[in-house]
Structures are given as C-alpha cells and as structure tokens.
Design an enzyme around this catalytic site. Structure first.
Site, mmCIF file in Angstrom:
data_model
loop_
_atom_site.group_PDB
_atom_site.id
_atom_site.type_symbol
_atom_site.label_atom_id
_atom_site.label_comp_id
_atom_site.label_asym_id
_atom_site.label_seq_id
_atom_site.Cartn_x
_atom_site.Cartn_y
_atom_site.Cartn_z
ATOM 1 N N GLY A 33 -3.622 5.642 -3.595
ATOM 2 C CA GLY A 33 -3.048 4.408 -3.041
ATOM 3 C C GLY A 33 -4.058 3.270 -3.133
ATOM 4 O O GLY A 33 -3.735 2.155 -3.579
ATOM 5 N N HIS A 34 -5.309 3.551 -2.729
ATOM 6 C CA HIS A 34 -6.359 2.531 -2.866
ATOM 7 C C HIS A 34 -6.586 2.192 -4.341
ATOM 8 O O HIS A 34 -6.795 1.035 -4.702
ATOM 9 C CB HIS A 34 -7.694 3.045 -2.304
ATOM 10 C CG HIS A 34 -7.681 3.335 -0.832
ATOM 11 N ND1 HIS A 34 -7.768 4.609 -0.327
ATOM 12 C CD2 HIS A 34 -7.602 2.501 0.228
ATOM 13 C CE1 HIS A 34 -7.754 4.548 0.993
ATOM 14 N NE2 HIS A 34 -7.645 3.292 1.362
ATOM 15 N N GLY A 144 -1.673 -2.635 0.902
ATOM 16 C CA GLY A 144 -0.571 -1.730 0.585
ATOM 17 C C GLY A 144 0.581 -1.894 1.573
ATOM 18 O O GLY A 144 0.367 -2.157 2.756
ATOM 19 N N ASP A 147 1.098 0.315 5.099
ATOM 20 C CA ASP A 147 0.809 -0.257 6.420
ATOM 21 C C ASP A 147 1.549 -1.594 6.502
ATOM 22 O O ASP A 147 0.948 -2.663 6.451
ATOM 23 C CB ASP A 147 -0.699 -0.425 6.606
ATOM 24 C CG ASP A 147 -1.407 0.921 6.620
ATOM 25 O OD1 ASP A 147 -1.041 1.771 7.432
ATOM 26 O OD2 ASP A 147 -2.296 1.139 5.779
ATOM 27 N N GLN A 150 0.713 -4.064 9.288
ATOM 28 C CA GLN A 150 -0.597 -4.661 9.004
ATOM 29 C C GLN A 150 -0.470 -5.775 7.962
ATOM 30 O O GLN A 150 -1.074 -6.846 8.088
ATOM 31 C CB GLN A 150 -1.557 -3.583 8.508
ATOM 32 C CG GLN A 150 -2.840 -4.123 7.892
ATOM 33 C CD GLN A 150 -3.828 -3.034 7.560
ATOM 34 O OE1 GLN A 150 -4.484 -2.525 8.442
ATOM 35 N NE2 GLN A 150 -3.948 -2.660 6.292
HETATM 36 O O1 PAF Z 1 -5.878 -0.688 5.808
HETATM 37 C C1 PAF Z 1 -7.074 -0.447 6.073
HETATM 38 O O2 PAF Z 1 -7.706 0.421 5.466
HETATM 39 C C2 PAF Z 1 -7.754 -1.221 7.186
HETATM 40 O O3 PAF Z 1 -6.893 -1.463 8.244
HETATM 41 C C3 PAF Z 1 -8.425 -2.528 6.684
HETATM 42 C C4 PAF Z 1 -7.387 -3.514 6.151
HETATM 43 C C5 PAF Z 1 -9.423 -2.203 5.605
HETATM 44 C C6 PAF Z 1 -9.143 -3.203 7.856
HETATM 45 O O4 PAF Z 1 -10.134 -2.375 8.394
#
Ligand code: PAF
Length: 283
Positions: A33-34, A144, A147, A150
C-alpha cells in the site's frame, strides 16, 4: 537516496531540489500500500520524499505505540529500491519535543467514527501532518484511501490553513482475498487472518444491492460481520465529504466505513457507494 534525521537537513537538501516535490508520509513497516503511494510520488515528481516516523501523538493510552512494527533498515532499503530521492527519519525529540505547545485540531470531521473510538487520534495526526508538511514543503502529498477519515482530515487542514500543497488520494491496495493492506495486519494470527476477510465482505455486502438506502446497507454489513462474530466498533454509511451519518434513502453517493476488533487487532476499511441507479418506475 539521502537520509535526513532533522528538519534542518531536509530543508537544506530540498533548497535546490528540482520541483515538483512529491511527499509520502508514513509510519514505516512499509507494505505494498505504501509502495503504491511511493510509486505515484516517484512517477509524478521531480524530487520524491518519504518520511518514516511512528508518531506518538496519534496513539492513545493503552494503544499499540510500543508494539507498532518498526523496521527502519528494511524500510530504507525498500524506499531506495523504489527510487525515492530523500527520506526524513527523525527522532521523537526532533518532531515531538516535550516543550511543544501547538496542536492542530480539525473540528467536526474528527468527532465521529475513528475519532469517537480513538479520542485525540486525529489531533495527533493533524498536528504531525502539519509539522511534516511544514518541514518538507512539498508540492504534492500522497495519502491512501484506506484511512479515509484521515484523508478528509488532511484535506480539511490543508484547505483551512491554506497550505500550498495538493493532497493526492490513492485507492486502497488489497490482498487477493480483499483484505486491505495495513501494517497492523502483521498482528493477525493465521486464524484471525482468515476471519479478517469478513471486513471486505461487509463492504461488498453494503455495495451489493445499494439503492441509496443507508439503513438497509448498514443492516447488510452487520449481518455479514455477524458471520464471524467479530467485535464491531462501527459499520456505518456516511456522507463521503462530511462523514455525517446517512439516514434512510438518499439519491446521492455515500461511503461505507467499518472498524472491527479481531483478537487484539483493530482493522478499518471503507468503500465508496456510488450514486444509486434509479430503479425503473421510482423517482
Ligand atoms: O497514515 C499514516 O501512516 C499516519 O497516520 C501518518 C499520515 C504518516 C501520520 O503519522
């Protein structure tokens, strides 16, 4: 690939760097995903930057800050292989020194769903994302959709604080069986890993037969989750922009969002529910 541990080093390294600068903030323990976010940043930028920082501000008391998977060497090897130009891997003291006074809070959006179950979580996210955006000064930042709340919180803070950065959303990357990739999947034992399929199954149930009726979609999600008897934090149908709970039938797009606990592991996921097709004869 240059690895910086301080904000001063990053600013110096990026002062003359070709633009646009694309930035992927992460907490490490990198997975596909990253890597999808990194690939988008590398492809779409003249200079690509990633950060690896397990942000203590976004973990509540009793949450998994200490247990959160950490593998900086592995993460750096992967980022280098994927063509990232610069990595910020700061210490906790560098980004969250004890004397810091400022907190960023996005009202409204953060009080529901994850915010209701994890009070203060999004204040920690908003504060560190604002700090990281200030440190790196990217033209684009990649997040992504896994989340989803977020993502909306970050979009809101960027708009409200008029930060000169474009927030780029990337679709959720999934395992073959539909489970959304997450660093926390590493906590799942083999049996819970199989049971975890119930999360994408619940989202599929919400989408299956979606006609704009939020109550019916919630009921379908609950029935799907009942099959595995997982502990459900929420299984919601919400407005895709405000995250306000949808009631009854609305001819508008929505978002299905699920959070469950399986053993000691919390899993979240979400999916779009598009504009419902008008049924023949119905207005
Ligand atoms: O999604 C994440 O991994 C974290 O919430 C982030 C955006 C790096 C903030 O610490």
């Amino acid at each position: 690939m240059e690895v910086c541990t301080t904000v001063t080093q990053v600013r110096r390294a990026l002062a003359e760097a070709p633009r646009p600068v694309g930035f992927v903030p992460t907490m490490g323990a990198l997975h596909e995903g990253h890597r999808a976010l990194v690939a988008a940043a590398v492809a779409g930028s003249a200079t690509s930057v990633a950060s690896v920082f397990v942000n203590p501000l976004q973990f509540g008391p009793g949450e998994d800050f200490d247990a959160y998977p950490r593998d900086l060497d592995g993460d750096l090897a992967l980022l280098e292989r994927d063509g990232v130009d610069l990595v910020l891997a700061p210490s906790a003291d560098e980004l969250t020194p004890p004397q810091r006074r400022t907190e960023v809070r996005v009202r409204g959006l953060t009080e529901t769903l994850e915010g209701a179950v994890r009070p203060g979580h999004f204040d920690g996210v908003a504060t560190i994302v604002t700090t990281l955006l200030g440190a790196v000064g990217p033209d684009r930042a990649y997040f992504g959709e896994k989340d989803y709340q977020q993502l909306l919180v970050v979009r809101a803070l960027v708009a409200d604080l008029q930060l000169p950065v474009e927030v780029v959303a990337h679709p959720t990357v999934r395992e073959r069986d539909g489970l959304a990739l997450s660093s926390r999947n590493a906590y799942l034992g083999p049996e819970d890993r199989v049971r975890a399929r119930v999360v994408p199954a619940a989202l599929a149930a919400a989408a299956d037969g979606w006609d704009g009726d939020a109550d019916a979609a919630r009921a379908r999600m609950r029935s799907a989750l009942d099959v595995e008897g997982v502990a459900v934090d929420y299984a919601e149908v919400a407005d895709p922009e405000t995250l306000e709970r949808r009631e009854g039938r609305t001819p508008a797009p929505a978002r299905a969002l699920v959070a469950v606990r399986l053993g000691g592991t919390r899993l979240i996921d979400n999916a779009p529910l598009p504009v419902p097709e008008a049924a023949p004869g119905r207005q």
